[in-house]
Design a protein around this motif. Structure first.
Motif, PDB file in Angstrom:
ATOM      1  N   ALA A 191       9.838   6.374  -7.508  1.00 13.18           N
ATOM      2  CA  ALA A 191       9.692   5.054  -8.138  1.00 13.18           C
ATOM      3  C   ALA A 191       8.589   4.210  -7.519  1.00 13.18           C
ATOM      4  CB  ALA A 191      11.020   4.297  -8.068  1.00 13.18           C
ATOM      5  N   LEU A 192       7.994   4.687  -6.426  1.00 10.14           N
ATOM      6  CA  LEU A 192       6.920   3.912  -5.796  1.00 10.14           C
ATOM      7  C   LEU A 192       5.705   3.834  -6.719  1.00 10.14           C
ATOM      8  CD1 LEU A 192       6.747   5.139  -2.071  1.00 10.14           C
ATOM      9  CD2 LEU A 192       7.550   2.927  -2.905  1.00 10.14           C
ATOM     10  N   PRO A 193       5.007   2.693  -6.727  1.00 12.79           N
ATOM     11  CA  PRO A 193       3.748   2.621  -7.479  1.00 12.79           C
ATOM     12  C   PRO A 193       2.785   3.682  -6.964  1.00 12.79           C
ATOM     13  CG  PRO A 193       4.467   0.432  -6.817  1.00 12.79           C
ATOM     14  CD  PRO A 193       5.349   1.400  -6.094  1.00 12.79           C
ATOM     15  N   PRO A 194       2.049   4.310  -7.851  1.00 12.42           N
ATOM     16  CA  PRO A 194       1.131   5.384  -7.434  1.00 12.42           C
ATOM     17  C   PRO A 194       0.208   4.997  -6.286  1.00 12.42           C
ATOM     18  CG  PRO A 194       1.267   5.295  -9.814  1.00 12.42           C
ATOM     19  CD  PRO A 194       2.018   4.105  -9.304  1.00 12.42           C
ATOM     20  N   ASP A 195      -0.356   3.805  -6.334  1.00 15.09           N
ATOM     21  CA  ASP A 195      -1.272   3.381  -5.272  1.00 15.09           C
ATOM     22  C   ASP A 195      -0.563   3.255  -3.934  1.00 15.09           C
ATOM     23  OD1 ASP A 195      -3.324   3.350  -7.072  1.00 15.09           O
ATOM     24  OD2 ASP A 195      -3.332   1.168  -7.369  1.00 15.09           O
ATOM     25  N   SER A 196       0.686   2.795  -3.957  1.00 16.44           N
ATOM     26  CA  SER A 196       1.440   2.647  -2.720  1.00 16.44           C
ATOM     27  C   SER A 196       1.735   4.003  -2.094  1.00 16.44           C
ATOM     28  CB  SER A 196       2.756   1.904  -2.975  1.00 16.44           C
ATOM     29  OG  SER A 196       2.519   0.576  -3.378  1.00 16.44           O
ATOM     30  N   LEU A 197       2.153   4.963  -2.932  1.00 22.48           N
ATOM     31  CA  LEU A 197       2.443   6.295  -2.417  1.00 22.48           C
ATOM     32  C   LEU A 197       1.172   6.966  -1.914  1.00 22.48           C
ATOM     33  CD1 LEU A 197       4.398   8.536  -1.846  1.00 22.48           C
ATOM     34  CD2 LEU A 197       4.243   9.259  -4.231  1.00 22.48           C
ATOM     35  N   ALA A 198       0.081   6.793  -2.641  1.00 27.25           N
ATOM     36  CA  ALA A 198      -1.195   7.368  -2.219  1.00 27.25           C
ATOM     37  C   ALA A 198      -1.619   6.784  -0.875  1.00 27.25           C
ATOM     38  CB  ALA A 198      -2.274   7.108  -3.270  1.00 27.25           C
ATOM     39  N   SER A 199      -1.378   5.498  -0.688  1.00 26.71           N
ATOM     40  CA  SER A 199      -1.709   4.850   0.578  1.00 26.71           C
ATOM     41  C   SER A 199      -0.890   5.429   1.723  1.00 26.71           C
ATOM     42  CB  SER A 199      -1.470   3.341   0.470  1.00 26.71           C
ATOM     43  OG  SER A 199      -1.737   2.700   1.697  1.00 26.71           O
ATOM     44  N   CYS A 200       0.377   5.725   1.447  1.00 29.71           N
ATOM     45  CA  CYS A 200       1.255   6.317   2.460  1.00 29.71           C
ATOM     46  C   CYS A 200       0.766   7.693   2.902  1.00 29.71           C
ATOM     47  CB  CYS A 200       2.677   6.447   1.918  1.00 29.71           C
ATOM     48  SG  CYS A 200       3.565   4.901   1.698  1.00 29.71           S
TER      49      CYS A 200
END
Length: 258
Positions: free
Chosen positions: A104-113
């Protein structure tokens, strides 16, 4: 949902049950982070010793350093499989740590992780898209695959999933597990959701849990047999889709599972 309050490269998780070298037993691998999963996969299947060594690296940075120093031992097709490897690892992490709600994380947030993996940004973004697609895919379990003919099981499962680019295998992890199905899924980078414990028998409660975690049940039954009747009835009561494959005794001598 904004930036997560956890460090994905310091988040540990349990991965697949794999054969313990030199024995008939299996152990469930524990990964200190998604980076440890990603770096260790570079050495599989030819160098399980180096795979296991990566798991003991204390940090993601050390895991990456260890793998890079031994690049000559990487699998030759790494550039072709690395997307599937990372998505499968994220799948295992998501299944073991549902509290993180990674899908459920926004794509940009997960990519940042995942930036700490030190891989190209386009690669990470592509994997995030694939991972979120996996999160919407079906969860498929089997019943009777342990004793059904190899050729029948392989052919049927291949047909069931041929139009499903992303899915999850729901599997037992005890002496009733169809490990050939499990290992086939792993070889194709399919995440596995485990139900039950290694020392627990496949009781009614365990089989109920198998169904409750599944969207589809693929049943293999000897023609005229009744072993699967109860679980089929329970599956239908739970609105789990059932696919039934009947076979005859003469087919028990078919070719190996592929």
């Amino acid at each position: 949902m904004g930036i997560p309050d956890f460090d994905l490269l310091k988040t540990s998780f349990f991965g697949p049950w794999v054969p313990s070298p030199g024995t008939k037993n299996r152990v469930q691998h524990h990964y200190l982070s998604i980076a440890h999963w990603f770096e260790s996969a570079k050495f599989m299947p030819a160098r399980p010793d180096l795979r296991d060594a990566v798991l003991h690296c204390p940090t993601a940075k050390e895991a990456r350093k260890f793998a890079k120093a031994r690049q000559s031992a990487w699998r030759s097709d790494w550039s072709l499989v690395r997307h599937a490897v990372l998505v499968a690892g994220l799948g295992f992490l998501s299944l073991d740590r549902p509290d993180l709600n990674l899908v459920a994380l926004p794509p940009d947030s997960l990519a940042s992780c995942l930036g700490g993996l030190k891989t190209p940004e386009t690669f990470i973004k592509n994997c995030v898209v694939r991972f979120q697609s996996w999160g919407q895919g079906p969860r498929i379990a089997t019943f009777g695959a342990l004793t059904a003919p190899d050729g029948i099981v392989g052919k049927k499962l291949s047909k069931v999933v041929q139009n499903k680019p992303t899915w999850t295998l729901v599997s037992l992890c005890n002496n009733q597990t169809a490990w050939r199905v499990h290992d086939w899924a792993l070889s194709n980078y399919i995440p596995v959701k485990y139900v039950g414990q290694p020392k627990l028998r496949s009781s009614a409660a365990v089989l109920n849990a198998l169904l409750e975690n599944s969207d589809q049940l693929v049943v293999f039954e000897l023609r005229g047999g009744k072993k699967a009747d109860a679980i089929i009835q329970k599956a239908r009561a739970l609105k789990v889709s059932v696919t039934l494959e009947l076979y005859v005794a003469s087919e028990l001598a078919t070719s190996d599972f592929t």
